[in-house]
Every structure is written in structure tokens, then in C-alpha cells.
Design an enzyme around this catalytic site. Sequence first.
Site, PDB file in Angstrom:
ATOM      1  N   TYR A  78       0.825  -1.201   0.000  1.00  0.00           N
ATOM      2  CA  TYR A  78       0.000   0.000   0.000  1.00  0.00           C
ATOM      3  C   TYR A  78       0.859   1.250   0.000  1.00  0.00           C
ATOM      4  O   TYR A  78       2.005   1.244   0.441  1.00  0.00           O
ATOM      5  CB  TYR A  78      -0.992   0.006   1.177  1.00  0.00           C
ATOM      6  CG  TYR A  78      -0.368   0.237   2.525  1.00  0.00           C
ATOM      7  CD1 TYR A  78      -0.242   1.517   3.047  1.00  0.00           C
ATOM      8  CD2 TYR A  78       0.082  -0.827   3.291  1.00  0.00           C
ATOM      9  CE1 TYR A  78       0.316   1.732   4.295  1.00  0.00           C
ATOM     10  CE2 TYR A  78       0.640  -0.626   4.538  1.00  0.00           C
ATOM     11  CZ  TYR A  78       0.757   0.658   5.041  1.00  0.00           C
ATOM     12  OH  TYR A  78       1.320   0.869   6.271  1.00  0.00           O
ATOM     13  N   CYS A  79       0.266   2.307  -0.538  1.00  0.00           N
ATOM     14  CA  CYS A  79       0.859   3.638  -0.533  1.00  0.00           C
ATOM     15  C   CYS A  79      -0.222   4.586  -0.023  1.00  0.00           C
ATOM     16  O   CYS A  79      -1.121   4.150   0.699  1.00  0.00           O
ATOM     17  CB  CYS A  79       1.356   4.015  -1.927  1.00  0.00           C
ATOM     18  SG  CYS A  79       0.056   4.036  -3.191  1.00  0.00           S
ATOM     19  N   ALA A  80      -0.194   5.831  -0.402  1.00  0.00           N
ATOM     20  CA  ALA A  80      -1.206   6.771   0.075  1.00  0.00           C
ATOM     21  C   ALA A  80      -2.556   6.529  -0.606  1.00  0.00           C
ATOM     22  O   ALA A  80      -3.587   6.467   0.047  1.00  0.00           O
ATOM     23  CB  ALA A  80      -0.760   8.212  -0.145  1.00  0.00           C
TER      24      ALA A  80
END
Length: 139
Positions: A78-80
Site C-alpha cells: 500500500y501507498c497513500a
Amino acid sequence: MAPSFRDLLSEVKKEIREVSHEHVRHLLDTGAKVKLIDVREDDEYASGRLPGAVHIPRGYLELRIEEKAERDEELVLYCAGGTRSALAARTLRELGYTRVASLAGGYNRWSDAAFPVEKPVVLSSEQKERYRRHLILPE
């Protein structure tokens, strides 16, 4: 003509598996064997992370993944917002990781749903300097 970034991202998302924040929450709640990989930058990670996540900034993923995960482990990246993690998921597939997914909507969607987050203890630059001076050992 070369594809635009939107074209590239659209193709990548067709090639990878995306999972919802509800699905990941269920995995965590049931104790499923899954490793969360946070591919955000250091300052983003310092603001909070999914419980138990391992931090590997996107720019270092290829260099550090082998020391953090096995090729057959269940991984959720995951990222933002889900863009960097989608690209990272494709990269890991190309490196032979077989059970990789990207969290749709990323950390933002997770935190918007008020799901649990961990806040790592991160020292400011001033705190680091102050503690560094106190840790000098005598010769």
C-alpha cells in the site's frame, strides 16, 4: 505515440490484483498470514501505518524486498492512494513474487474508514541531535 501515465496505470491495474480495505481488515482481524508492505516515503510512514506493516519505500523496493519477504508469502502493498503500490505490485510479480496485491485506495481509504493505525515513534531532527550527543561513549 507513447502511452500516457494514465494509460500505463490502467494497464498495470489490469495485470495486478487489488484488494479492498475491508478485505485487508478482515485478514488482520482473523489472523491470516499476510504481510503488509508500506511503500510510502519516510515522512508518510512517520504519520501512521497499517498495523504490523513493514516499511520499504518504493524507491528501494527492488533492493530490499528479498530481506523482508519470501516469494511465496501473501503480500499486500500500500501507498497513500493506491498508485505507487499498484506499480510496485507489478514489479514484484516480475521479480517472481506470486501472491501480491495492492490495497485499493491505499492508506488514505484505510484511515478514512477509521480502521486502526499504528503511529511509530519518530524523533525530530532536533531530538535526534540531542540524543546523539548523549550517546557518545568514552574511549
